[in-house]
Design a protein around this motif. Structure first.
Motif, PDB file in Angstrom:
ATOM      1  N   GLU A   1       1.053  -1.825  -0.085  1.00  0.00           N
ATOM      2  CA  GLU A   1      -0.095   0.128   0.046  1.00  0.00           C
ATOM      3  C   GLU A   1       1.294   1.533   0.102  1.00  0.00           C
ATOM      4  O   GLU A   1       2.043   1.388   0.684  1.00  0.00           O
ATOM      5  N   ARG A   2       0.340   1.588  -0.300  1.00  0.00           N
ATOM      6  CA  ARG A   2       1.130   3.456  -0.208  1.00  0.00           C
ATOM      7  C   ARG A   2       1.425   4.409   0.737  1.00  0.00           C
ATOM      8  O   ARG A   2       0.429   3.445   1.595  1.00  0.00           O
ATOM      9  N   GLU A   3       2.432   4.427   1.167  1.00  0.00           N
ATOM     10  CA  GLU A   3       2.480   4.334   2.290  1.00  0.00           C
ATOM     11  C   GLU A   3       3.113   6.680   2.814  1.00  0.00           C
ATOM     12  O   GLU A   3       4.068   6.948   2.008  1.00  0.00           O
ATOM     13  N   PHE A   4       3.389   6.699   4.157  1.00  0.00           N
ATOM     14  CA  PHE A   4       3.325   7.921   4.249  1.00  0.00           C
ATOM     15  C   PHE A   4       5.113   8.251   4.452  1.00  0.00           C
ATOM     16  O   PHE A   4       6.107   7.463   4.882  1.00  0.00           O
ATOM     17  N   VAL A   5       5.598   8.873   3.909  1.00  0.00           N
ATOM     18  CA  VAL A   5       7.160   9.406   4.082  1.00  0.00           C
ATOM     19  C   VAL A   5       7.269  10.437   4.842  1.00  0.00           C
ATOM     20  O   VAL A   5       8.610  10.563   5.758  1.00  0.00           O
ATOM     21  N   ALA A   6       6.805  11.850   4.459  1.00  0.00           N
ATOM     22  CA  ALA A   6       7.797  12.341   5.078  1.00  0.00           C
ATOM     23  C   ALA A   6       6.275  14.110   4.649  1.00  0.00           C
ATOM     24  O   ALA A   6       5.777  13.385   4.214  1.00  0.00           O
ATOM     25  N   ALA A   7       5.888  14.998   5.303  1.00  0.00           N
ATOM     26  CA  ALA A   7       5.492  16.368   5.138  1.00  0.00           C
ATOM     27  C   ALA A   7       5.803  17.252   5.771  1.00  0.00           C
ATOM     28  O   ALA A   7       6.322  17.799   6.987  1.00  0.00           O
ATOM     29  N   ILE A   8       5.495  18.832   5.259  1.00  0.00           N
ATOM     30  CA  ILE A   8       5.860  20.209   6.048  1.00  0.00           C
ATOM     31  C   ILE A   8       4.765  20.889   5.867  1.00  0.00           C
ATOM     32  O   ILE A   8       4.068  21.383   4.496  1.00  0.00           O
ATOM     33  N   ASP A   9       4.664  21.899   6.510  1.00  0.00           N
ATOM     34  CA  ASP A   9       3.677  22.888   6.071  1.00  0.00           C
ATOM     35  C   ASP A   9       4.382  24.478   5.483  1.00  0.00           C
ATOM     36  O   ASP A   9       5.324  24.158   5.144  1.00  0.00           O
ATOM     37  N   TRP A  10       3.858  25.615   4.843  1.00  0.00           N
ATOM     38  CA  TRP A  10       3.766  26.003   4.588  1.00  0.00           C
ATOM     39  C   TRP A  10       5.110  27.099   5.237  1.00  0.00           C
ATOM     40  O   TRP A  10       5.657  27.275   4.496  1.00  0.00           O
ATOM     41  N   SER A  11       5.368  26.392   6.465  1.00  0.00           N
ATOM     42  CA  SER A  11       6.614  27.692   7.122  1.00  0.00           C
ATOM     43  C   SER A  11       7.815  27.124   7.181  1.00  0.00           C
ATOM     44  O   SER A  11       8.538  27.621   7.507  1.00  0.00           O
ATOM     45  N   GLY A  12       7.180  25.608   7.151  1.00  0.00           N
ATOM     46  CA  GLY A  12       8.473  24.775   7.345  1.00  0.00           C
ATOM     47  C   GLY A  12       8.912  24.859   8.618  1.00  0.00           C
ATOM     48  O   GLY A  12      10.111  23.553   8.479  1.00  0.00           O
ATOM     49  N   ARG A  13       8.080  24.816   9.197  1.00  0.00           N
ATOM     50  CA  ARG A  13       8.470  25.044  11.255  1.00  0.00           C
ATOM     51  C   ARG A  13       7.643  23.589  11.276  1.00  0.00           C
ATOM     52  O   ARG A  13       8.558  22.911  12.846  1.00  0.00           O
ATOM     53  N   ASN A  14       7.074  23.097  10.986  1.00  0.00           N
ATOM     54  CA  ASN A  14       6.621  21.876  11.252  1.00  0.00           C
ATOM     55  C   ASN A  14       6.409  20.797   9.933  1.00  0.00           C
ATOM     56  O   ASN A  14       6.133  20.814   8.751  1.00  0.00           O
ATOM     57  N   ILE A  15       7.277  19.598  11.025  1.00  0.00           N
ATOM     58  CA  ILE A  15       7.751  18.423   9.943  1.00  0.00           C
ATOM     59  C   ILE A  15       7.379  17.314  10.500  1.00  0.00           C
ATOM     60  O   ILE A  15       7.416  17.281  11.739  1.00  0.00           O
ATOM     61  N   ALA A  16       6.559  15.860   9.818  1.00  0.00           N
ATOM     62  CA  ALA A  16       6.696  14.936  10.143  1.00  0.00           C
ATOM     63  C   ALA A  16       7.415  14.366   9.217  1.00  0.00           C
ATOM     64  O   ALA A  16       7.825  13.993   7.921  1.00  0.00           O
ATOM     65  N   TYR A  17       7.969  13.443  10.031  1.00  0.00           N
ATOM     66  CA  TYR A  17       8.342  11.534   9.197  1.00  0.00           C
ATOM     67  C   TYR A  17       8.431  10.867   9.612  1.00  0.00           C
ATOM     68  O   TYR A  17       7.527  10.608  10.988  1.00  0.00           O
ATOM     69  N   GLU A  18       8.202   9.548   8.615  1.00  0.00           N
ATOM     70  CA  GLU A  18       7.796   7.969   8.868  1.00  0.00           C
ATOM     71  C   GLU A  18       9.153   7.680   9.882  1.00  0.00           C
ATOM     72  O   GLU A  18      10.549   8.411   9.896  1.00  0.00           O
ATOM     73  N   ALA A  19       8.643   6.727  10.479  1.00  0.00           N
ATOM     74  CA  ALA A  19       9.561   6.338  11.627  1.00  0.00           C
ATOM     75  C   ALA A  19      11.566   5.813  10.441  1.00  0.00           C
ATOM     76  O   ALA A  19      12.183   6.188  11.378  1.00  0.00           O
ATOM     77  N   VAL A  20      10.885   4.355   9.654  1.00  0.00           N
ATOM     78  CA  VAL A  20      11.964   4.555   8.829  1.00  0.00           C
ATOM     79  C   VAL A  20      12.916   5.370   8.543  1.00  0.00           C
ATOM     80  O   VAL A  20      14.000   5.119   8.282  1.00  0.00           O
ATOM     81  N   VAL A  21      12.161   6.099   8.379  1.00  0.00           N
ATOM     82  CA  VAL A  21      12.950   7.534   6.932  1.00  0.00           C
ATOM     83  C   VAL A  21      13.490   8.128   7.725  1.00  0.00           C
ATOM     84  O   VAL A  21      14.845   9.700   7.327  1.00  0.00           O
ATOM     85  N   LYS A  22      13.243   8.861   9.651  1.00  0.00           N
ATOM     86  CA  LYS A  22      13.655  10.090  10.021  1.00  0.00           C
ATOM     87  C   LYS A  22      15.241   9.878  10.488  1.00  0.00           C
ATOM     88  O   LYS A  22      15.750   8.637  10.261  1.00  0.00           O
ATOM     89  N   GLY A  23      16.069  10.888  10.053  1.00  0.00           N
ATOM     90  CA  GLY A  23      17.298  10.304   9.914  1.00  0.00           C
ATOM     91  C   GLY A  23      18.048  10.583   9.050  1.00  0.00           C
ATOM     92  O   GLY A  23      19.490  10.604   8.940  1.00  0.00           O
ATOM     93  N   ARG A  24      17.296   9.975   8.237  1.00  0.00           N
ATOM     94  CA  ARG A  24      17.998   9.990   6.623  1.00  0.00           C
ATOM     95  C   ARG A  24      17.533  10.819   5.839  1.00  0.00           C
ATOM     96  O   ARG A  24      17.983  11.021   5.027  1.00  0.00           O
ATOM     97  N   PHE A  25      16.550  10.993   5.911  1.00  0.00           N
ATOM     98  CA  PHE A  25      15.756  11.743   4.687  1.00  0.00           C
ATOM     99  C   PHE A  25      15.102  13.400   5.215  1.00  0.00           C
ATOM    100  O   PHE A  25      14.920  13.023   6.558  1.00  0.00           O
ATOM    101  N   THR A  26      15.257  14.206   4.551  1.00  0.00           N
ATOM    102  CA  THR A  26      14.677  15.443   4.789  1.00  0.00           C
ATOM    103  C   THR A  26      14.343  15.608   4.213  1.00  0.00           C
ATOM    104  O   THR A  26      14.506  16.847   2.691  1.00  0.00           O
ATOM    105  N   ILE A  27      13.019  16.849   4.312  1.00  0.00           N
ATOM    106  CA  ILE A  27      12.203  17.320   3.599  1.00  0.00           C
ATOM    107  C   ILE A  27      12.089  18.928   3.930  1.00  0.00           C
ATOM    108  O   ILE A  27      12.154  19.317   5.064  1.00  0.00           O
ATOM    109  N   SER A  28      12.051  19.434   2.121  1.00  0.00           N
ATOM    110  CA  SER A  28      12.340  21.010   2.185  1.00  0.00           C
ATOM    111  C   SER A  28      11.210  21.829   1.575  1.00  0.00           C
ATOM    112  O   SER A  28      10.655  21.300   0.717  1.00  0.00           O
TER     113      SER A  28
END
Length: 123
Positions: free
Chosen positions: A42-69
């Motif tokens: 199934e399609r799974e969440f990876v990362a998300a960021i709000d308009w300001s860039g101050r609120n970011i979420a990562y899926e646990a297995v990519v945290k620390g390896r992936f960066t959203i901006s």
């Protein structure tokens, strides 16, 4: 309705890096995110960021390896992927929706999606 066009992706050996880009057709204040879908899964969440860039979420297995901006001047969201593993192999999709970052983790039929781009991690 805003449209999303993705670029980047490709084949990379384990431990390598890639950067995905997603350009919106117009300026948006909405949160933006990345999902991925591997064959047979199934399609799974990876990362998300709000308009300001101050609120970011990562899926646990990519945290620390992936960066959203995001660069709002260029209507672009990026996903920098480092230390890639074979299990990161999937089609990656960017998306946008009028929800906060936490709620963006669960996609809805009304969400706007990019065309998808293949990422393959293999030696």
């Amino acid at each position: 309705q805003v449209q999303l066009v993705q670029s980047g992706g490709g084949l990379v050996p384990p431990g390598g890096s890639l950067r995905l880009s997603c350009v919106a057709s117009e300026h948006t204040l909405s949160a933006m995110g990345w999902f991925r879908q591997a064959p047979g899964k199934e399609r799974e969440f990876v990362a998300a960021i709000d308009w300001s860039g101050r609120n970011i979420a990562y899926e646990a297995v990519v945290k620390g390896r992936f960066t959203i901006s995001r660069n709002n001047d260029e209507n672009t969201v990026y996903l920098q992927m480092n230390s890639l593993k074979p299990e990161d192999t999937a089609v990656y999709y960017c998306m946008t929706a009028d929800r906060d970052v936490v709620k963006l983790m669960f996609f809805q039929p009304s969400d706007i999606w990019g065309q998808g781009t293949q990422v393959t991690v293999s030696s």
